[in-house]
Structures are given as structure tokens and as C-alpha cells.
Enzyme design. Sequence first.
Site, PDB file in Angstrom:
ATOM      1  N   GLU A 155       0.763  -1.063  -0.012  1.00  0.00           N
ATOM      2  CA  GLU A 155      -0.080  -0.149  -0.117  1.00  0.00           C
ATOM      3  C   GLU A 155       0.809   1.482   0.067  1.00  0.00           C
ATOM      4  OE1 GLU A 155      -2.808  -0.478   3.154  1.00  0.00           O
ATOM      5  OE2 GLU A 155      -3.236  -2.435   2.522  1.00  0.00           O
ATOM      6  N   GLU A 267      -6.348 -10.688  -0.980  1.00  0.00           N
ATOM      7  CA  GLU A 267      -7.075 -10.638   0.243  1.00  0.00           C
ATOM      8  C   GLU A 267      -8.830 -10.334   0.035  1.00  0.00           C
ATOM      9  OE1 GLU A 267      -5.290  -7.138   2.490  1.00  0.00           O
ATOM     10  OE2 GLU A 267      -3.273  -7.614   2.105  1.00  0.00           O
TER      11      GLU A 267
HETATM   12  O1  G3I Z   1      -3.936  -8.854  19.171  1.00  0.00           O
HETATM   13  C1  G3I Z   1      -4.419  -7.417  19.471  1.00  0.00           C
HETATM   14  C2  G3I Z   1      -5.006  -7.725  21.095  1.00  0.00           C
HETATM   15  O2  G3I Z   1      -4.090  -8.287  21.850  1.00  0.00           O
HETATM   16  C3  G3I Z   1      -5.209  -6.375  21.586  1.00  0.00           C
HETATM   17  O3  G3I Z   1      -6.236  -6.484  22.713  1.00  0.00           O
HETATM   18  C4  G3I Z   1      -6.190  -5.790  20.469  1.00  0.00           C
HETATM   19  C5  G3I Z   1      -6.487  -4.107  20.923  1.00  0.00           C
HETATM   20  O4  G3I Z   1      -7.001  -3.340  19.873  1.00  0.00           O
HETATM   21  O5  G3I Z   1      -5.381  -5.499  19.224  1.00  0.00           O
HETATM   22  C6  G3I Z   1      -5.023  -6.796  18.669  1.00  0.00           C
HETATM   23  O6  G3I Z   1      -4.281  -6.641  17.532  1.00  0.00           O
HETATM   24  C7  G3I Z   1      -5.344  -6.387  16.381  1.00  0.00           C
HETATM   25  C8  G3I Z   1      -4.776  -7.374  15.361  1.00  0.00           C
HETATM   26  O7  G3I Z   1      -5.600  -6.771  13.955  1.00  0.00           O
HETATM   27  C9  G3I Z   1      -5.239  -8.740  15.684  1.00  0.00           C
HETATM   28  O8  G3I Z   1      -6.546  -8.641  15.713  1.00  0.00           O
HETATM   29  C10 G3I Z   1      -5.018  -4.732  16.099  1.00  0.00           C
HETATM   30  O9  G3I Z   1      -5.568  -3.999  16.973  1.00  0.00           O
HETATM   31  C11 G3I Z   1      -5.755  -4.388  14.739  1.00  0.00           C
HETATM   32  O10 G3I Z   1      -5.475  -3.182  14.117  1.00  0.00           O
HETATM   33  C12 G3I Z   1      -5.375  -5.423  13.743  1.00  0.00           C
HETATM   34  O11 G3I Z   1      -6.038  -5.167  12.629  1.00  0.00           O
HETATM   35  C13 G3I Z   1      -5.615  -5.883  11.345  1.00  0.00           C
HETATM   36  C14 G3I Z   1      -5.229  -4.860  10.441  1.00  0.00           C
HETATM   37  O12 G3I Z   1      -4.779  -5.190   9.068  1.00  0.00           O
HETATM   38  C15 G3I Z   1      -4.016  -3.712  10.979  1.00  0.00           C
HETATM   39  O13 G3I Z   1      -2.819  -4.621  11.005  1.00  0.00           O
HETATM   40  C16 G3I Z   1      -6.761  -6.838  10.696  1.00  0.00           C
HETATM   41  O14 G3I Z   1      -6.808  -7.733  11.568  1.00  0.00           O
HETATM   42  C17 G3I Z   1      -6.131  -7.099   9.343  1.00  0.00           C
HETATM   43  O15 G3I Z   1      -7.393  -8.215   8.887  1.00  0.00           O
HETATM   44  C18 G3I Z   1      -5.711  -6.210   8.409  1.00  0.00           C
HETATM   45  O16 G3I Z   1      -5.421  -6.790   7.201  1.00  0.00           O
HETATM   46  C19 G3I Z   1      -4.929  -5.543   6.059  1.00  0.00           C
HETATM   47  C20 G3I Z   1      -3.900  -6.115   5.516  1.00  0.00           C
HETATM   48  O17 G3I Z   1      -2.875  -6.252   6.359  1.00  0.00           O
HETATM   49  C21 G3I Z   1      -3.525  -5.141   4.470  1.00  0.00           C
HETATM   50  N1  G3I Z   1      -4.651  -5.096   3.582  1.00  0.00           N
HETATM   51  C22 G3I Z   1      -5.862  -4.405   4.179  1.00  0.00           C
HETATM   52  C23 G3I Z   1      -6.137  -5.239   5.203  1.00  0.00           C
HETATM   53  C24 G3I Z   1      -7.215  -4.811   5.958  1.00  0.00           C
HETATM   54  O18 G3I Z   1      -7.203  -3.625   6.674  1.00  0.00           O
END
Ligand code: G3I
Length: 605
Positions: A155, A267
Site C-alpha cells: 500500500e 485479500e
Molecule cells: O492482538 C491485539 C490484542 O491483543 C489487543 O487487545 C487488540 C486491541 O486493539 O489489538 C489486537 O491486535 C489487532 C490485530 O488486528 C489482531 O486482531 C489490532 O488492534 C488490529 O489493528 C489488527 O487489525 C488488522 C489490520 O490489518 C491492521 O494490521 C486486521 O486484523 C487485518 O485484517 C488487516 O489486514 C489488512 C492487510 O494487512 C493489508 N490490507 C488491508 C487489510 C485490511 O485492513
Amino acid sequence: MPLKRMMPLIVLLMLVSISLVSAQEDLPPLRELADLNDFYIGAAARADNINTPAYAETLAGEFNMLTPENEAKFCELQPQQGSFDFDELDRLVDFAAENNMVVRGHTLLWHRCNPDWLLNGAFSREEAIDIMREHIFTVMQRYQGRIAIWDVVNEAVNEDGNLRNTIWLQWIGEEYIDLAFQFAREADPDALLFYNDYDGEGRSNKANAIYELVAGMVERGIPLDGVGLQMHIELGETEAYQAVNTTNLTNNLTRLGELGLQVQITEMDVYYEGEATEEVFDRQAGDYYRVLQTCLNHEACTALAIWGVHDQVSWLRQEEHSENTDVEPLIFDGKYQPKPAYFALLDVLARAAGAAPVLSDEVATAYADGAILREIVIPEPTLSNEAQLAPDAVHGVAYYAPFPVFIELDGDLADWENVPRVSMGDTSEDANTESVTFAAAADDTNFYFMANVRDSNLVYGVYEPLNEWYKEDSVEFYLNTTDNLFATRYSTGIAQIGVLAANIENPEETIFGGYNGADVNVTAVAVETEDGYIIEAAVPLENDVWTITPANGQILGFQVHLNGATSAEDSQTTKLIWSAADADDQSWRNPSVFGRLIFWEVNSQ
Ligand code: G3I
């Protein structure tokens, strides 16, 4: 026009049940058919879920590739500078190895999921390059031979086509991308190196910018093996006018392939607003069908990954990502049951491998053609008045619009005689609430709309017309002229056209509002009557955003709202809505709740 001569107009765009050619239980899993096609079918996986037996069985049983959803990101792997935590990624890589699955590493550099020490650091260009190199080498060399594909940069391009202003761009400059791929090639010469992004699937500015970015890299000899198209789409988005159109996707695959690059759908999920109906799942299946078929039909496209194993773990259920946190965007439901989209993918893979089809030809063809697999049943037309130019409307469902009927925009309803009328609200003589009677017609130049509003207390000229027009006395008519009458969001060819009572005082220039309303060149007149006002409006059949060619039985999406204000302070105290599907005033954002308009050729029956 005696009814007996009228051809019964039953508009059935068949509801085609999912008829499986073979019994469900003996169907091969996705991965078996993908292997036959020398193709990767993958899913985003979470380490904290692989201890759940059903999750592990579905992941390993159905997919030959997995992408760590978050475990290979910078913030997870190097939370402190120089201190790496590989435990969670190791679990997923070990799981993949145990189950003969390829791993897509995602992602070495991204503008999100950066640890505080990096995000808030103040590094010189050289320091930043060292940090980047250290991260890429440490991670890739640990997984050399175990992670076969890497999203090296994710991205990096903005929606407007410019490079995103990431920390790496700020510290190193534009060459950070080249450097990242050069480091990655050095770190693991056997890994396939991808640039990954969203909204790069079709022919948008961003897609073109991504093409220019990677074409430049190839020209400079930067080590790059492929482009990841994320394919986070919304229901119906693969239709002709949407960003992800299979023709545009094919052309994109071709131009990227001509650079010598692979393309992978990395994705995929299919989002929608509103309820998860059979209808939604059926059309969702069509979207998955068309994307996989387009990919498989193109030699450059080597993988399709779904962004999650089942609906309940979709990122789209995280508050900050979508309005519909109950959305079911994937191919297995929350109980690991396959949805129509699963069978759609299975059928595409089976047919491409020359194996027994999974779906009937009828369903497969409808999915491939993007047909609207919905039963739009318009009851047998009725005619309560022989002189009427078209059948009676079916309230809240269908309006028959006669053509050709020429209308003069003069506030005189004489030329609307015998055009079917629909009333909303209490039209009884002694009623003291607002009501409206509307009609529509067309000739070979314009689509015409009329509203005769009863409102004893006209309130207009109070609100700012551009953005608040609907708060004062006004009538809205909506048209969906596209081939996707179930689109859940506006696009070219779908318009909300609000005509204000304020036009009473403004005959020289039409005051209007509405989503995409500015694109349709509406003209209108409004005249005050003894008990309210009349509006007559015309929109050209041909303008910058649509070409409507009325034909007998042709269907458009159609909707009508009446807005009434009690006073300058009490705005929009009345809201009358025609389409039965628009239960809570959603037409302004979701065209799928419109009713239907059927053109009816006068004197042709
Ligand atoms: O695991 C922690 C947990 O311990 C904590 O309590 C909680 C508090 O918010 O956060 C948890 O981590 C989260 C993680 O997902 C695992 O669930 C993060 O907050 C959250 O921001 C993260 O979101 C991910 C996001 O990327 C940001 O990394 C989504 O699951 C994931 O599906 C999303 O995937 C992205 C691709 O990498 C790139 N393309 C877009 C796609 C969707 O945004």
C-alpha cells in the site's frame, strides 16, 4: 387498451437455487482442485485460531496457501528495536509446513502496524536504511525456504496515484521501494517478491499509478516478481461500471503480465450493507465466481487468497473498518459451513481442471455473466382504467412508466392525463397531513417525473440548497439505470434527484440536490397550488452518466420520497417513502432498496 391484449409482463430474473451437480459430501476440497490447476487458493490465518480444531481443519483441508493475517507485520515481529518476536509467526509457518501449504509473507514494509520506536523515531536516511535492511534480512533469512512469497512493500500508493507519505518515504525518499526489494532479493534469492495494494484491480487512477510504479521498477531492473491485488470489494463491484470490472481486471492482468510479473489476488472479501439475505449470498457468490474465473483464465494470475477463514474472524467485523459489523464477507460462515461463494469457487476450479462441475450450468453461467440471480417478480399487470397508458403501479414495488408520452414542463398536469398515478400519505379531503401523488413517463428525449404535493404549510428557501435541501419541502426521485439493480452503493448511473419547492420562487434556474444529482442535467418547474405545489421534472435520457433507451419491459431502479418541513426550525418533519424495501430511509446511501420502474410502450401491447 383491453387488458386481454396486454402481454403478461412477468419479469423473472430467475431465482436460481444452488443446484449442485454432485452431492455435496463427495465434493473435493478447494485445494485439491487448485492443485490440479497448479494454482494457489489461500486464506489469511491467525495463529491464535489454529488451536481450534474446526478452524485448523478448514484451513488445512481447503487451502494450499496461508497468509499470516498480522503475525508477519513489523509491529508484531520487531516490537522493540533489535528485539524480534517470531513465536506467533513460527506457529503459522510450522502449521503450513505440517499441512503442505505455501506461506505468503505479509508484509515487510507498510504504513500501518509500525511499532512506536519506529513510528516516533527520528532517524537519518542512513539509519532508516539500516533499520529497513536489518528487518528485511532478519525476517527473510529466518524463514528462507519456509516463506515462499513476500509482500515486500504494501500500500505505498495513495488513492490519487501519488506515493503515500510513509515514514520510509519521509526518511529515505522514493527509492525506499527499490531498496526494499533489493534487500529482499539479497536476503532470500529464492523468495517471490510482490508489491501489494488495494484498489489496484481495475483501471482507476490508483491502478494506473501502481502499474507505472512497477513498470518503472522492472525498467530499472529492480527485483520484483509480482503484484498483489487485494480485492477488498463490495457486493456487485465487479459489474460493468465498478472499479473491479472483469474486463478491466483482465486488461490489468494483461498489462502487468506483459511486464513479466505474476499477479495474485491476495485479500479477497465481498462486503455489503444491510441484511445477509439469500440474495446477498447468491450475488456474493457471483462476485467470487467472476474474480476467480478471470484470474484462472489469465496465465499471469497464480493465486487467490480469501482474507479470513470464516465470517466471524473477518477484519470487517472490527468496528473501525465497517458499518456492518455483522457482515459475512467470506466463503465459510461462522460455523465453518460453506456458503454459495464456496461452491462458486469450487465450480470454477473444477471446470478449469476439467473435473466434474459442482454447479449446474445454469447457475455457473449466471454467476459468470453477473446476472442478477434474483426473482424480481412483478405481479401480472392490471389495468383499473381502460384509458390508462400503462398498467397500474404495484405500490412500493413497481411503477409502469408509459412511453412515448411528451410532457411540457409548465406546471399544468393536462399532459399527464392517463399516466398511472401513485399516492403516498393521506389524500382524503379532510386530511391535514402532507401527501403526494406522483407519476413518471418518457419520450424519446427525456424521462419525466411529476409530483402533486398536498401541503398546507409550505416551507422553502430556508436551508442551504447544496447540502440541506432535503430538510425543507421537496420531492426526491431516484433512478438506477445500471445493470446491477442490487448495488448497495452509488456509482455512475445511479442518482438521487431532489427537486425543491423553492423552485416556485425560482423559475429561471432549477434548484435541485441529491447524490449524483448534479450529473443528470435535471430541469424542473414548481408551481404553487391552492393546497400545496406541483413539481414537473425532466432528465435527459442521454447525459454524461447514462443512456436510457426505453424499451417495453425494461427495468430501472426507481424510488420516490416526499420531504415536508413544519417550519424553518422543524425540518423534515414528514418523510414519505414509496419503495417497500426502503424501511428506514436508506435510499440516499443504498440503491438496493429502490423499487422498480418498468417502461411500457404505449399502443404496442
Ligand atoms: O492482538 C491485539 C490484542 O491483543 C489487543 O487487545 C487488540 C486491541 O486493539 O489489538 C489486537 O491486535 C489487532 C490485530 O488486528 C489482531 O486482531 C489490532 O488492534 C488490529 O489493528 C489488527 O487489525 C488488522 C489490520 O490489518 C491492521 O494490521 C486486521 O486484523 C487485518 O485484517 C488487516 O489486514 C489488512 C492487510 O494487512 C493489508 N490490507 C488491508 C487489510 C485490511 O485492513
